[in-house]
Design a protein around this motif. Sequence first.
Motif, PDB file in Angstrom:
ATOM      1  N   GLU A   1      -5.997  -4.349  12.055  1.00 50.74           N
ATOM      2  CA  GLU A   1      -5.191  -5.541  11.985  1.00 50.74           C
ATOM      3  C   GLU A   1      -5.240  -6.628  10.757  1.00 50.74           C
ATOM      4  N   GLN A   2      -6.672  -6.439  10.240  1.00 52.00           N
ATOM      5  CA  GLN A   2      -7.034  -7.022   9.050  1.00 52.00           C
ATOM      6  C   GLN A   2      -6.135  -6.497   7.846  1.00 52.00           C
ATOM      7  N   VAL A   3      -6.194  -5.287   7.730  1.00 47.18           N
ATOM      8  CA  VAL A   3      -5.207  -4.773   6.747  1.00 47.18           C
ATOM      9  C   VAL A   3      -3.873  -5.008   6.656  1.00 47.18           C
ATOM     10  N   ARG A   4      -3.298  -5.178   7.868  1.00 50.40           N
ATOM     11  CA  ARG A   4      -1.946  -5.513   8.138  1.00 50.40           C
ATOM     12  C   ARG A   4      -1.686  -6.949   7.790  1.00 50.40           C
ATOM     13  N   MET A   5      -2.435  -7.951   8.277  1.00 44.84           N
ATOM     14  CA  MET A   5      -2.459  -9.158   7.782  1.00 44.84           C
ATOM     15  C   MET A   5      -2.513  -9.449   6.171  1.00 44.84           C
ATOM     16  N   GLU A   6      -3.356  -8.804   5.584  1.00 48.42           N
ATOM     17  CA  GLU A   6      -3.716  -8.888   4.158  1.00 48.42           C
ATOM     18  C   GLU A   6      -2.383  -8.253   3.344  1.00 48.42           C
ATOM     19  N   THR A   7      -1.938  -7.199   4.095  1.00 52.04           N
ATOM     20  CA  THR A   7      -0.447  -6.775   3.250  1.00 52.04           C
ATOM     21  C   THR A   7       0.462  -7.356   3.779  1.00 52.04           C
ATOM     22  N   GLU A   8       0.939  -7.737   4.948  1.00 56.62           N
ATOM     23  CA  GLU A   8       2.158  -8.478   5.213  1.00 56.62           C
ATOM     24  C   GLU A   8       2.255  -9.824   4.855  1.00 56.62           C
ATOM     25  N   ASN A   9       1.126 -10.444   4.922  1.00 58.02           N
ATOM     26  CA  ASN A   9       1.259 -12.032   4.634  1.00 58.02           C
ATOM     27  C   ASN A   9       0.870 -12.404   3.154  1.00 58.02           C
ATOM     28  N   ILE A  10       1.318 -11.510   2.304  1.00 60.13           N
ATOM     29  CA  ILE A  10       1.358 -11.955   0.914  1.00 60.13           C
ATOM     30  C   ILE A  10       2.286 -12.964   0.526  1.00 60.13           C
TER      31      ILE A  10
ATOM     32  N   SER B   1       4.269   1.542  -0.472  1.00 60.49           N
ATOM     33  CA  SER B   1       4.572   1.348   0.908  1.00 60.49           C
ATOM     34  C   SER B   1       3.643   0.448   1.781  1.00 60.49           C
ATOM     35  N   LYS B   2       3.680  -0.113   2.617  1.00 59.53           N
ATOM     36  CA  LYS B   2       2.935  -0.870   3.343  1.00 59.53           C
ATOM     37  C   LYS B   2       2.121   0.036   4.503  1.00 59.53           C
ATOM     38  N   GLU B   3       2.662   1.151   4.602  1.00 59.69           N
ATOM     39  CA  GLU B   3       1.911   1.983   5.784  1.00 59.69           C
ATOM     40  C   GLU B   3       0.423   2.420   5.033  1.00 59.69           C
ATOM     41  N   PHE B   4      -0.237   2.889   6.064  1.00 57.49           N
ATOM     42  CA  PHE B   4      -1.712   3.346   5.886  1.00 57.49           C
ATOM     43  C   PHE B   4      -2.350   4.203   6.878  1.00 57.49           C
ATOM     44  N   ASP B   5      -3.108   5.187   6.459  1.00 58.79           N
ATOM     45  CA  ASP B   5      -3.511   5.946   7.379  1.00 58.79           C
ATOM     46  C   ASP B   5      -5.160   5.994   7.427  1.00 58.79           C
ATOM     47  N   ARG B   6      -5.585   5.733   8.580  1.00 61.56           N
ATOM     48  CA  ARG B   6      -7.006   5.316   8.660  1.00 61.56           C
ATOM     49  C   ARG B   6      -7.646   6.689   8.470  1.00 61.56           C
ATOM     50  N   ASN B   7      -7.339   7.892   8.840  1.00 62.27           N
ATOM     51  CA  ASN B   7      -8.148   9.235   8.605  1.00 62.27           C
ATOM     52  C   ASN B   7      -8.204   9.619   7.173  1.00 62.27           C
ATOM     53  N   LYS B   8      -7.018   9.239   6.528  1.00 59.87           N
ATOM     54  CA  LYS B   8      -6.883   9.358   5.005  1.00 59.87           C
ATOM     55  C   LYS B   8      -7.968   8.566   4.313  1.00 59.87           C
ATOM     56  N   ALA B   9      -7.918   7.157   4.911  1.00 60.27           N
ATOM     57  CA  ALA B   9      -8.895   6.316   4.250  1.00 60.27           C
ATOM     58  C   ALA B   9     -10.223   6.803   4.394  1.00 60.27           C
ATOM     59  N   LYS B  10     -10.718   7.482   5.504  1.00 59.07           N
ATOM     60  CA  LYS B  10     -12.024   7.917   5.514  1.00 59.07           C
ATOM     61  C   LYS B  10     -12.198   9.184   4.481  1.00 59.07           C
ATOM     62  N   GLN B  11     -11.121  10.080   4.534  1.00 61.22           N
ATOM     63  CA  GLN B  11     -11.455  11.101   3.577  1.00 61.22           C
ATOM     64  C   GLN B  11     -11.689  10.668   2.033  1.00 61.22           C
TER      65      GLN B  11
ATOM     66  N   VAL C   1      -5.599   4.583  -8.530  1.00 53.91           N
ATOM     67  CA  VAL C   1      -4.250   4.617  -9.376  1.00 53.91           C
ATOM     68  C   VAL C   1      -3.040   5.049  -8.307  1.00 53.91           C
ATOM     69  N   ALA C   2      -3.136   6.046  -7.650  1.00 53.28           N
ATOM     70  CA  ALA C   2      -2.163   6.517  -7.104  1.00 53.28           C
ATOM     71  C   ALA C   2      -1.933   5.981  -5.376  1.00 53.28           C
ATOM     72  N   ARG C   3      -2.767   5.513  -4.889  1.00 54.07           N
ATOM     73  CA  ARG C   3      -2.748   5.033  -3.594  1.00 54.07           C
ATOM     74  C   ARG C   3      -2.249   3.613  -3.284  1.00 54.07           C
ATOM     75  N   SER C   4      -1.418   3.422  -2.395  1.00 57.14           N
ATOM     76  CA  SER C   4      -0.908   2.073  -1.922  1.00 57.14           C
ATOM     77  C   SER C   4      -1.915   1.017  -1.745  1.00 57.14           C
ATOM     78  N   TYR C   5      -1.598  -0.217  -1.924  1.00 59.16           N
ATOM     79  CA  TYR C   5      -2.552  -1.361  -1.759  1.00 59.16           C
ATOM     80  C   TYR C   5      -3.140  -1.188  -0.438  1.00 59.16           C
ATOM     81  N   ALA C   6      -2.309  -1.197   0.694  1.00 61.37           N
ATOM     82  CA  ALA C   6      -2.658  -0.846   1.960  1.00 61.37           C
ATOM     83  C   ALA C   6      -3.722  -0.041   2.141  1.00 61.37           C
ATOM     84  N   GLN C   7      -3.374   1.156   1.653  1.00 57.53           N
ATOM     85  CA  GLN C   7      -4.206   2.214   1.966  1.00 57.53           C
ATOM     86  C   GLN C   7      -5.697   2.180   1.308  1.00 57.53           C
ATOM     87  N   LEU C   8      -5.557   1.267   0.079  1.00 51.17           N
ATOM     88  CA  LEU C   8      -6.750   1.316  -0.733  1.00 51.17           C
ATOM     89  C   LEU C   8      -7.637   0.355   0.065  1.00 51.17           C
ATOM     90  N   ARG C   9      -6.999  -0.754   0.626  1.00 51.04           N
ATOM     91  CA  ARG C   9      -7.865  -1.848   1.527  1.00 51.04           C
ATOM     92  C   ARG C   9      -8.545  -1.070   2.732  1.00 51.04           C
TER      93      ARG C   9
END
Length: 1100
Positions: A758-767, A928-938, A963-971
């Motif tokens: 939820e924190q990642v979504r808020m930081e990504t969508e409420n810019i 994109s504004k989508e993110f994958d929690r499992n990929k974030a762990k990897q 350099v390659a990941r989206s801002y949401a994924q990096l958060r």
Amino acid sequence: MPSAGAVCPPVITPLRKAIPGLSGNKIDTSTLIELCTETTECKIFFTSDGTKPNPFQRKVAGREVTFKYIGSFTLKPGKRTIKAIAVARDGLRESDVMTKQFNVEDIGRLTQHLKEDTTTTDDYSGFFDTSDQDSDSTIKPKTKKKITRKTKSPVRGKSPLRKSLTKPPREAWASEPLLPDTLGSASDGPFPTQQIPDGPFNPTNYSGTQINVWGGAIPPHIPGVGPGIPPPPYPTQYGYLTENMINTCNPDGRYVTVGDIKRMTGSRKPPPEPPKPVEPPPSKPAIEYPVYQDPPLNSVSPGKGDFKDNIMHIYAHMLEYAKNTKDFRLRVAEPQMGKMLEAKFEDEGDGYKITVVMAKPGIPRGAVRKQPKIETFKKPPPAEKTKPKKKEKEKEKPPPQPKSDPFFAMETEDLQTEGTVKPYDKFNAEQDAEVLRKAMKGLGTDEEAITNVLAYRSNPQRQEIRTTFKTMFGKDLIEELKSELSGHYLDTCKSLLMAPAEYDAYQLHKAIKGLGTDEDVLIEILCTRSNAQIKMIKETYKAKYNKELEKDIIGDTSGNLKRLLVSQVQANRDESKEVDRNKAKQDAKALYEAGEKKWGTDESRFNVILVSRSYPQLRATFDEYDKLSKKDFEEVLKSEMSGDLLSGMKTIVRCVRNKAGHFARQLQKTMKGIGTDDDTLVRVVVSRCEIDMVQIKEAFESLAGQTLQQYIADDLSSDYRDVILSLVMGGPPPDRATKSGKGFVEAVKYKTEEELDEQVRMETENIQEDPTLKPAENFNAENDAEVLKKAMKGFGTDEKAIINVLGFRSNEQRMEIVKTFKTMFGKDLVKELDGELSGGLKVLCHGLCMTSPDFDAMNLNKAIKGLGTDEQVLVEIICTRSNAQIQAFKTAYKAKYGKELETDVAGDTSGNFKRLLISCLQANRDESKEFDRNKAKQDAQALHEAGEKKWGTDESRFNVILVARSYAQLRATFQEYAKLANKDIEDTLKSEMSGDLLKGMLAVVRCIRSKPAHFGDELYKSMKGLGTDDDRLCRILVSRCEVDMVQIKEAFQQAYKQTLGMFIADDVSGDYKALSLALIGEGSTTGKDTTEKKSKKGWF
């Protein structure tokens, strides 16, 4: 003849008779001067002092020098030089300047000179009309008389050059030739002249001109043309209505005479009789005029977002209520009301309350004290019944959690006030106590962490932190602060940890104990607190020091001041809201007789009234006193009293009138002149920051012409300045600690994955991105280009005019101005500005005249070319732009310099830093504004193994992920990394990398977390310390002013406790400062500096 398309120069013609022996440039003060040009659709401008007319700057030093020609005018006596110029309506073409000199004599003087210079036997004295009576004509029959010269000064008569105006003025459409009997015949003299037409020049005294109001024909004789020679064609000047009539009658638009109009109207045949119309069938009228009807009176409004029908529903029921309620109807019908100023809609549970405030014509809002309102509400009995009900409802409402200290609600009057320090919504006493403990643990002290806790919590929350700290660690928080802090910063922190009544009692005891007494502290506290507050202070003083406050005051003061303070300590002031006008008159008379009317002063009478009466009653008393005396009541006190007694009495009077204004005055006194009264400053800020600091700041700005924040920033320094500014400015606490470093690790460690998502979504969508530089309304590129041309024309440069154009137009509008400037004048605007300006102003103006891609490309080329490379510029631009922006400035670089940006970057950089920049230049980041929690762990695991867990560092792995990941994924990745490594990603980068690679990686990470905060830090770095990095400052201002400068300013203020405008005003100066402030939305088109600081003190 002028060339094709040029404007014909105007002709300057004096309208007077030809006089034998008199040169054409000799006229008198009644002679009318006319200007005309053969080119149509032109405006004529002229000067009468010999200077060149300037149609675009008609005023010099506030005085009008260049006049717009409207109609014929006269000149004052003396040698006058008329210069005239014709300008096309579009202002782009103008004629040559025509000049003509006149020797202007007073009326009558000209004929006197002629009489004295006559050498022939012919007599022309009848030519002039020098009688004192009006006649029908200035031309008299010739009578043979000898010229008799008299030593006696001639009688000044009417002008011989103008005809008497006894006849009614000729009408503008009269075109008949002059009758023979109105002209002198040839036998009357060798110089027969034609008659000047009657009227119609009516003098209007503005700028020395006379205007032809009615129109009319030009005199048939023009100087320089002898009798019998037909005058040259001259355009006839008609009145406005006549000219419209002629244009209507002649649609071809050619000029016609009045005779043509008569022939046209006379030859017009009567229209043929129309055929008898067939009676049409009856139909509805073409236009139906609506008949006003009251809106329908429905029982329930439609609602559901239909605000118009809801307002009509309210209107209908108000009409119905007014019809049925006589008292309301009469009250509403009586006054004249202006526009609506305020409207509030409140849900009271059992009904809706609507409050509307209408303007009172002639009286600005807030100019009248609120005391008369109390009288008006006192009269109608229904209002008295409703007041307690409202109070009961307020009591029934559960107070929001958490609330400020009840001590602050005990003010003397229930006024609309607002504090800057408010309860923190996410308050956690244990967490705050832990933060304070860590800030003071070990070597050194984290003053910023202490400020961010104590300055952003309400007083009850701070008391809870103090209790929790002692419970958790077995130590008193104030004692711990004493061992870690010092100076006025320590005093402020100690004050914040005391309850309000405890703090006042502490200050009173400190003012009394020891040698001497600080009467100012006694007056400030006892003369400004309410009855309930004074009672709490007395109880706290007794409990804390085991003494009676009243006895200590009696023992340390004397005379009338002692009586005043003892009276205040009784806490017996009437605090009702009722006003007795008769009693006010009696008290005003008693004060007048005890002071101004008496030899000496009866201080006891002042003491009785000022200490015991309620604030509304005292306001009424002051109003009545103004009717008795010519002096203001404060002036009376100054003339009747002195010393501490005067200070105490003035404090009461000022608090009665405006308590916020009184404390604003106190704050100004603490910082005015050399040195600062830090004790008073801390005392006022700490005691009022939760009551009425918002109103105090407004009063301070109107009093000092500068914000309170600016005063404090100029006067204080270091952590002491930061904590005072935090209390004065208020707002939410800085969240930087929770977005990076240990605070971020602690914040995410115990959160669930759902909460982190939820924190990642808020930081990504409420810019939200808000620019400070927006498109100008009523934009006109040609006008702006003309303004810029004039600003750079001639000797010197009008920098303010340039700022008012470039500093208040959007990029798209500025690009249009650049094109229009080159089209109109054949010159490159950027080169013209570079030739006229210098320093930071030149850099800003150059950047503002370029598109964003061109501006970035220019800065990148400047950083690469020549010896050495400015890696800071490469990082700032390449590591912070989006994919689209990178592609745009790569294309612009290729078009502008004929080179590939990637090739130039690769040739000027090396190693891992080069790989980082080349990777960013590919513009291939996932957006994109989508993110994958499992990929974030990897990814977090990969980063941990490439850095903290590895001997050495695998920089390429960091490069791949950042350099390659989206801002949401990096958060999400940063959250997982903090949980895995128990360390923030920024701290890891600092420990694993260095140099330019570290700067680039940190720029990427900080932009992902908060781009405004990153650029706020960059702006701070450009101005901190000695000197200013003007190139960096200008780059960021130009590139971000139309993107997210509003958010950058907010982040800057939260991080550094000062506004960006204050920093810029302190660091740069002159026109450079003015344009910089305009770009951040704090400039003024009037040329006034809105951030002008007070003079520096001390050595500066």
